[in-house]
Write a protein that holds these residues in place. Structure first.
Motif, PDB file in Angstrom:
ATOM      1  N   VAL A  95       6.463 -34.626  26.449  1.00 37.22           N
ATOM      2  CA  VAL A  95       5.813 -33.315  26.495  1.00 37.22           C
ATOM      3  C   VAL A  95       6.004 -32.673  27.866  1.00 37.22           C
ATOM      4  CG1 VAL A  95       3.555 -32.178  26.447  1.00 37.22           C
ATOM      5  CG2 VAL A  95       4.128 -33.868  24.715  1.00 37.22           C
ATOM      6  N   SER A  96       5.891 -33.483  28.921  1.00 32.74           N
ATOM      7  CA  SER A  96       6.130 -32.971  30.277  1.00 32.74           C
ATOM      8  C   SER A  96       7.546 -32.421  30.405  1.00 32.74           C
ATOM      9  CB  SER A  96       5.910 -34.100  31.290  1.00 32.74           C
ATOM     10  OG  SER A  96       6.219 -33.685  32.600  1.00 32.74           O
ATOM     11  N   THR A  97       8.494 -33.115  29.792  1.00 28.01           N
ATOM     12  CA  THR A  97       9.900 -32.703  29.878  1.00 28.01           C
ATOM     13  C   THR A  97      10.172 -31.450  29.049  1.00 28.01           C
ATOM     14  OG1 THR A  97      10.510 -35.029  30.091  1.00 28.01           O
ATOM     15  CG2 THR A  97      12.279 -33.492  29.544  1.00 28.01           C
ATOM     16  N   SER A  98       9.688 -31.427  27.825  1.00 32.57           N
ATOM     17  CA  SER A  98      10.062 -30.375  26.886  1.00 32.57           C
ATOM     18  C   SER A  98       9.278 -29.079  27.079  1.00 32.57           C
ATOM     19  CB  SER A  98       9.863 -30.863  25.447  1.00 32.57           C
ATOM     20  OG  SER A  98      10.594 -32.028  25.212  1.00 32.57           O
ATOM     21  N   ALA A 133      -2.514 -28.526  26.401  1.00 35.37           N
ATOM     22  CA  ALA A 133      -2.218 -27.886  25.113  1.00 35.37           C
ATOM     23  C   ALA A 133      -0.971 -28.496  24.479  1.00 35.37           C
ATOM     24  CB  ALA A 133      -2.026 -26.379  25.313  1.00 35.37           C
ATOM     25  N   PHE A 134       0.027 -28.795  25.299  1.00 33.95           N
ATOM     26  CA  PHE A 134       1.289 -29.317  24.764  1.00 33.95           C
ATOM     27  C   PHE A 134       1.141 -30.779  24.351  1.00 33.95           C
ATOM     28  CE2 PHE A 134       1.977 -26.381  28.331  1.00 33.95           C
ATOM     29  CZ  PHE A 134       2.325 -25.278  27.586  1.00 33.95           C
ATOM     30  N   LEU A 135       0.304 -31.533  25.094  1.00 34.74           N
ATOM     31  CA  LEU A 135       0.045 -32.909  24.692  1.00 34.74           C
ATOM     32  C   LEU A 135      -0.712 -32.959  23.365  1.00 34.74           C
ATOM     33  CD1 LEU A 135      -0.960 -34.161  28.222  1.00 34.74           C
ATOM     34  CD2 LEU A 135       0.947 -35.071  26.908  1.00 34.74           C
ATOM     35  N   VAL A 190       6.482 -11.042  26.432  1.00 32.65           N
ATOM     36  CA  VAL A 190       7.620 -11.747  25.834  1.00 32.65           C
ATOM     37  C   VAL A 190       7.220 -13.154  25.425  1.00 32.65           C
ATOM     38  CG1 VAL A 190       9.910 -12.717  26.325  1.00 32.65           C
ATOM     39  CG2 VAL A 190       9.360 -10.388  27.053  1.00 32.65           C
ATOM     40  N   LEU A 191       6.503 -13.848  26.310  1.00 37.03           N
ATOM     41  CA  LEU A 191       6.059 -15.212  26.021  1.00 37.03           C
ATOM     42  C   LEU A 191       5.155 -15.250  24.788  1.00 37.03           C
ATOM     43  CD1 LEU A 191       5.675 -18.224  26.838  1.00 37.03           C
ATOM     44  CD2 LEU A 191       3.774 -17.467  28.272  1.00 37.03           C
ATOM     45  N   VAL A 192       4.140 -14.384  24.775  1.00 33.04           N
ATOM     46  CA  VAL A 192       3.183 -14.369  23.665  1.00 33.04           C
ATOM     47  C   VAL A 192       3.871 -13.947  22.368  1.00 33.04           C
ATOM     48  CG1 VAL A 192       1.085 -13.277  22.790  1.00 33.04           C
ATOM     49  CG2 VAL A 192       1.210 -13.984  25.184  1.00 33.04           C
ATOM     50  N   TRP A 193       4.786 -12.970  22.460  1.00 33.43           N
ATOM     51  CA  TRP A 193       5.512 -12.521  21.272  1.00 33.43           C
ATOM     52  C   TRP A 193       6.324 -13.663  20.666  1.00 33.43           C
ATOM     53  CZ3 TRP A 193       5.602  -7.983  18.531  1.00 33.43           C
ATOM     54  CH2 TRP A 193       6.616  -7.855  17.581  1.00 33.43           C
ATOM     55  N   CYS A 194       7.040 -14.384  21.522  1.00 35.70           N
ATOM     56  CA  CYS A 194       7.862 -15.497  21.023  1.00 35.70           C
ATOM     57  C   CYS A 194       6.995 -16.581  20.388  1.00 35.70           C
ATOM     58  CB  CYS A 194       8.687 -16.092  22.163  1.00 35.70           C
ATOM     59  SG  CYS A 194       9.990 -15.006  22.770  1.00 35.70           S
ATOM     60  N   LEU A 195       5.811 -16.826  20.982  1.00 38.35           N
ATOM     61  CA  LEU A 195       4.931 -17.863  20.465  1.00 38.35           C
ATOM     62  C   LEU A 195       4.256 -17.446  19.170  1.00 38.35           C
ATOM     63  CD1 LEU A 195       3.126 -19.152  23.697  1.00 38.35           C
ATOM     64  CD2 LEU A 195       4.545 -20.516  22.177  1.00 38.35           C
ATOM     65  N   MET A 196       3.686 -16.232  19.191  1.00 37.45           N
ATOM     66  CA  MET A 196       2.799 -15.813  18.106  1.00 37.45           C
ATOM     67  C   MET A 196       3.529 -15.169  16.934  1.00 37.45           C
ATOM     68  SD  MET A 196      -0.305 -16.500  19.214  1.00 37.45           S
ATOM     69  CE  MET A 196      -1.344 -16.659  20.639  1.00 37.45           C
ATOM     70  N   VAL A 197       4.523 -14.340  17.235  1.00 41.31           N
ATOM     71  CA  VAL A 197       5.187 -13.565  16.186  1.00 41.31           C
ATOM     72  C   VAL A 197       6.462 -14.257  15.719  1.00 41.31           C
ATOM     73  CG1 VAL A 197       6.176 -11.334  15.577  1.00 41.31           C
ATOM     74  CG2 VAL A 197       4.203 -11.432  17.118  1.00 41.31           C
ATOM     75  N   GLU A 198       7.341 -14.585  16.676  1.00 42.80           N
ATOM     76  CA  GLU A 198       8.599 -15.236  16.299  1.00 42.80           C
ATOM     77  C   GLU A 198       8.421 -16.707  15.950  1.00 42.80           C
ATOM     78  OE1 GLU A 198      11.329 -13.618  15.865  1.00 42.80           O
ATOM     79  OE2 GLU A 198      10.568 -11.706  16.614  1.00 42.80           O
ATOM     80  N   SER A 208       9.450 -22.411  19.484  1.00 49.64           N
ATOM     81  CA  SER A 208       8.793 -23.559  20.113  1.00 49.64           C
ATOM     82  C   SER A 208       8.226 -23.134  21.466  1.00 49.64           C
ATOM     83  CB  SER A 208       9.802 -24.694  20.313  1.00 49.64           C
ATOM     84  OG  SER A 208      10.712 -24.351  21.352  1.00 49.64           O
ATOM     85  N   PRO A 209       7.186 -23.826  21.959  1.00 51.03           N
ATOM     86  CA  PRO A 209       6.640 -23.473  23.273  1.00 51.03           C
ATOM     87  C   PRO A 209       7.683 -23.505  24.382  1.00 51.03           C
ATOM     88  CG  PRO A 209       5.169 -24.983  22.145  1.00 51.03           C
ATOM     89  CD  PRO A 209       6.406 -24.884  21.307  1.00 51.03           C
ATOM     90  N   GLY A 210       8.582 -24.505  24.337  1.00 44.26           N
ATOM     91  CA  GLY A 210       9.606 -24.602  25.375  1.00 44.26           C
ATOM     92  C   GLY A 210      10.556 -23.416  25.367  1.00 44.26           C
ATOM     93  N   LEU A 211      11.023 -23.038  24.178  1.00 43.26           N
ATOM     94  CA  LEU A 211      11.955 -21.912  24.080  1.00 43.26           C
ATOM     95  C   LEU A 211      11.256 -20.595  24.417  1.00 43.26           C
ATOM     96  CD1 LEU A 211      14.856 -21.174  23.447  1.00 43.26           C
ATOM     97  CD2 LEU A 211      14.236 -20.964  21.025  1.00 43.26           C
TER      98      LEU A 211
END
Length: 867
Positions: A202-205, A306-308, A451-459, A462-465
């Motif tokens: 999780v730390s890495t990704s 959150a990621f863990l 951009v971050l929230v859009w990618c997470l919530m709408v698109e 993954s959190p990393g991408l």
């Protein structure tokens, strides 16, 4: 960064505290270049593996184990180069011994990368060289953890390693068959069950990208923008600088994973301002600590937890954010109200702004702004929905072009307004920045967050991408904003050029890597504990031990878990504390809940553990955030910590509330119900703050405090009183299971009490819930649940459990007995109990207003401005 040769008698400085996070060494010459190169390389490597480029060009594609090995190698070598072995060690040079240790530690980690194919072909077959690598790597990891995080985590890890070996000689309940040396080395270092397990993955990704995103955003100037915006909005109110500190820390907490960094970032400006309006040194520091530590419970980063949780709980990241948002928002709103109550106690008055606007004008402006933002958001949402199918593969280029156009447009808007004022704690409070000017001068900083929230919530990327695309946007902003703003301004004001932007970018990439050293080492070291738990089965033993200590009482179990989280958190960073306690106690709480008839969702348990882990940053005598705030305020760190803990009681109360009322986590609630829950829960927590602060309209009487606590509890959990008045379930004999299912409509919930051996052969009783499926008869509904039963000596026993069925998911086993069936009874809505609570609150309001009229406040008001 840390100063050299500090006099021991001096109080601890903010630089020393930050050095605990990012490393105290600042060498010169060739080593400075080496550290810079390694830090830059680490950030660039993480950006590379998060991007789609390796898959597009077919070069540099690594699997999970390889990326974890490289990630830990960077963390290990930087830990030895940046963190000295002792506090007294020189900080201007790196000893040859540390260089050698760093290279050796990195080599043991990279062994898994270099030898991956060979190791994959002989799983479990440890060679002599594998054993040597593990025997070198584990002690060096523990030493790196000691340097970076202090002695607590490596000592706990050593204790678990010792327990792995000493199993046969442990007393009674703690005994196990023991682990061979070669087996432990293989499990902890060569496989992905220990050091290179989920936590490091999780730390890495995910975590690195979000920490880097925060460092880039801070270097771009967003942190300064948030502080100025909060101050311009709230600075003129009663206790305004303290309220601004809460909002600024909340905004900074969105992107920061460190409470200490949050305290120092915002506190250096807000604490002196709070002192000016009359707050004591300790209260000013405590308000900053309480608001900064709360930044770690604010999505999306949440101190990396959150990621863990995504991996440990097994639900999507978007759901983690949804569940965590409401308690975090309520906590911040309540802290604002606590600050307001403190201002009332001190008799503070509002500061009259230079340009006063009537409240109707301000309300109209705010409403218009909200409508504008909503309209703009809808236009983007539907506009992109139209563009993507129209342009197909070229849609990404069109969207990128639109982002660039919006960015330049926002820079043009910023160029028409004065530059953001410099953070000056000595500036007079009657010269607050104008809100509109500040807001428009930094709107382009919001674009990467969008951009971050859009990618997470709408698109639903993954959190990393998502963090990668947000970081790409930030890289562009950092490099170009200085020259573009200088070009667009008409008054000749010069921000800098491309070279300055490039230097800002390099510094941000280095800062991101240095911020990650502690998290990378913490997750790897915590992996030793997780590996020992899985290898020895100590988790099952601990369940029995805790059940014995708590005497099977869930509330006592929760209190024990909270105390353990607090104690461990005094020596562990938040991330490591969460990994350790959730690995040990989360399954135990869920099991004990089932035995007590309370079905506790796993996410609620993990958030419970996490909340108390971050409370340790506040709790004296160790809370480092309190020491950081005291270093800025020049107050007493212990008094600051005690006051901050008192302010944070709301954060300690929330976990107990959402364990018993999961509506607070928005679990299985509609939008309308969610809005009602938010409003009522916020009011309840504000009333809780009134009781704990001993003040509402005027000073509370002791019986009013008790009444306010009862009102708050009733608003939070009206079902508690309803269950005392009316039984929530009707008990039905198990022999009538089929006929009961026949009468229940689809969608209803049936509760079963089960007795028998569980999956590991232990006899226990527990409760399970099943949603009644759609079927024509009770027998068919039972078949869809996945159970076949038979009668024996008057008992209803499970004959068969269908594979993959709801019953199998609940771990029901052959020959377990169904001892009780409960179905919900028709009752009046529990929300009716809010009415007496509201009436009692109205009575308290009436009494306090009458007292205020008859006996005005006699306390001496604080001066509005202290010179």
């Amino acid at each position: 960064m840390a100063q050299q040769n500090l006099i021991p008698d001096n109080p601890i400085s903010t630089e020393d505290l930050i050095a605990k996070d990012v490393g105290a060494r600042l060498p010169t010459g060739i080593m400075a270049k080496v550290i810079t190169f390694l830090a830059l390389s680490w950030s660039l490597f993480q950006l590379w593996i998060a991007s789609p480029l390796p898959f597009i060009i077919g070069i540099g594609v690594f699997n999970d184990t390889e990326t974890r090995a490289i990630h830990l190698a960077f963390a290990l070598i930087l830990a030895f180069l940046v963190f000295p072995a002792r506090h007294s060690s020189a900080t201007d040079r790196v000893p040859y011994s540390d260089i050698a240790l760093g290279m050796l530690a990195a080599a043991t980690s990279l062994y898994l990368f270099v030898m991956y194919n060979e190791l994959a072909q002989r799983p479990g077959s440890l060679t002599q060289f594998d054993l040597v690598i593990a025997c070198i790597g584990l002690p060096l990891l523990l030493e790196a953890a000691r340097r970076v995080l202090g002695p607590a985590l490596p000592l706990i890890a050593l204790g678990f390693i010792g327990y792995s070996f000493a199993g046969p000689w442990m007393p009674g309940l703690l005994a196990h068959r023991g682990v061979q040396f070669s087996s432990l080395a293989n499990h902890q270092w060569i496989t992905t069950e220990g050091v290179f397990g989920i936590a490091l993955g999780v730390s890495t990704s995910f975590v690195f990208l979000f920490v880097l995103f925060g460092a880039l955003l801070e270097r771009a100037g967003a942190g300064h923008y948030f502080i100025q915006l909060a101050f311009s909005l709230l600075g003129h109110l009663r206790g305004g600088p303290a309220k601004a500190a809460v909002v600024a820390s909340g905004l900074t907490g969105l992107i920061s994973g460190s409470s200490i960094a949050n305290v120092v970032t915002t506190g250096t400006f807000t604490i002196p301002m709070m002192r000016k309006v009359g707050f004591s040194k300790e209260k000013a520091g405590a308000i900053e600590v309480a608001s900064s530590v709360n930044g770690q419970i604010m999505p999306p980063v949440m101190g990396a937890a959150a990621f863990l949780m995504v991996e440990y709980v097994g639900i999507p990241y978007i759901d983690i954010i949804k569940h965590a948002f409401l308690p975090a928002a309520i906590s911040y709103i309540t802290l604002l109200y606590i600050v307001h109550l403190e201002a009332l106690k001190l008799g503070m008055t509002a500061i009259e702004p230079k340009h006063h606007k009537p409240w109707l004008v301000r309300l109209t402006s705010f409403s218009f702004g909200c409508l504008l933002i909503s309209g703009f958001s809808l236009a983007i949402y539907y506009g992109l929905g139209w563009i993507k199918p129209l342009l197909g593969d070229y849609a990404a280029y069109a969207i990128g072009g639109l982002l660039v156009a919006v960015y330049i447009g926002l820079l043009k808007v910023a160029a028409t307004h004065p530059p953001l004022p410099v953070d000056d704690p000595n500036a007079p409070l009657n010269e607050l920045p104008e809100t509109r000017s500040v807001l428009l001068a930094g709107l382009h900083f919001i674009l990467p967050v969008v951009v971050l929230v859009w990618c997470l919530m709408v698109e639903r990327l993954s959190p990393g991408l998502s963090a990668f695309w947000g970081s790409v946007m930030l890289v562009g902003i950092i490099v170009t904003q200085r020259p573009l703003l200088s070009l667009l301004r008409k008054d000749g004001y010069h921000y800098g050029n491309f070279v300055d932007g490039k230097n800002d970018l390099i510094e941000a990439l280095i800062a991101g890597s240095r911020n990650m050293i502690g998290i990378g080492i913490a997750t790897a070291t915590a992996g030793i504990i997780v590996g020992a738990v899985s290898q020895t089965g100590v988790g099952l033993i601990l369940a029995d031990l805790v059940e014995m200590l708590s005497m099977g009482n869930l509330m006592l179990m929760l209190i024990l878990s909270a105390l353990l989280s607090l104690i461990l958190g005094m020596g562990l960073p938040t991330t490591a504390n969460y990994i350790v306690v959730s690995s040990l106690l989360a399954p135990v709480i869920v099991t004990l809940g089932q035995q007590n008839g309370l079905i506790v969702p796993l996410i609620a348990v993990h958030l419970f553990v996490f909340y108390f882990g971050i409370m340790a940053d506040v709790t004296p005598p160790v809370g480092l955030a309190s020491f950081a705030a005291a270093a800025v305020s020049k107050g007493d760190p212990i008094k600051t910590g005690i006051t901050a803990f008192y302010y944070s009681l709301r954060t300690a109360a929330l976990p107990f509330l959402f364990i018993f009322n999961t509506d607070l986590l928005l679990i299985d609630v509609s939008v309308t119900h969610g809005i009602i829950i938010f409003i009522i829960a916020t009011i309840a927590m504000l009333i809780f703050a009134m009781a704990t602060q001993g003040w509402f309209i005027t000073r509370n009487r002791w019986y009013e405090n008790i009444a306010l606590l009862l009102i708050s509890f009733t608003l939070f959990r009206p079902g508690f009183w309803q269950d005392l008045i009316v039984e929530p379930y009707q008990n039905i004999a198990p022999t009538h299971l089929v006929s009961t299912l026949d009468t229940l409509p689809a969608g209803d919930v049936i509760r079963m009490r089960i007795a028998g051996e569980d999956a590991i052969g232990k006899h226990r009783q527990f409760s399970v819930l099943f949603t009644v499926p759609e079927a024509d008869s009770g027998q068919q509904k039972l078949a869809k649940i996945g159970i076949e039963t038979y009668q024996s000596q008057g008992k209803t026993l499970i004959d068969m459990v269908t594979f993959g069925s709801p019953a199998a998911t609940e771990n029901l086993q052959f020959d377990q007995q169904i001892i009780d069936i409960r179905v919900p009874v028709e009752r009046w809505r529990k929300e009716w109990l809010w009415l007496p609570a509201i009436l009692l609150f109205g009575f308290i309001v009436r009494n306090q207003r009458r007292r205020l009229t008859l006996a005005p406040i006699t306390e001496t008001p604080a001066q509005t401005i202290i010179v």
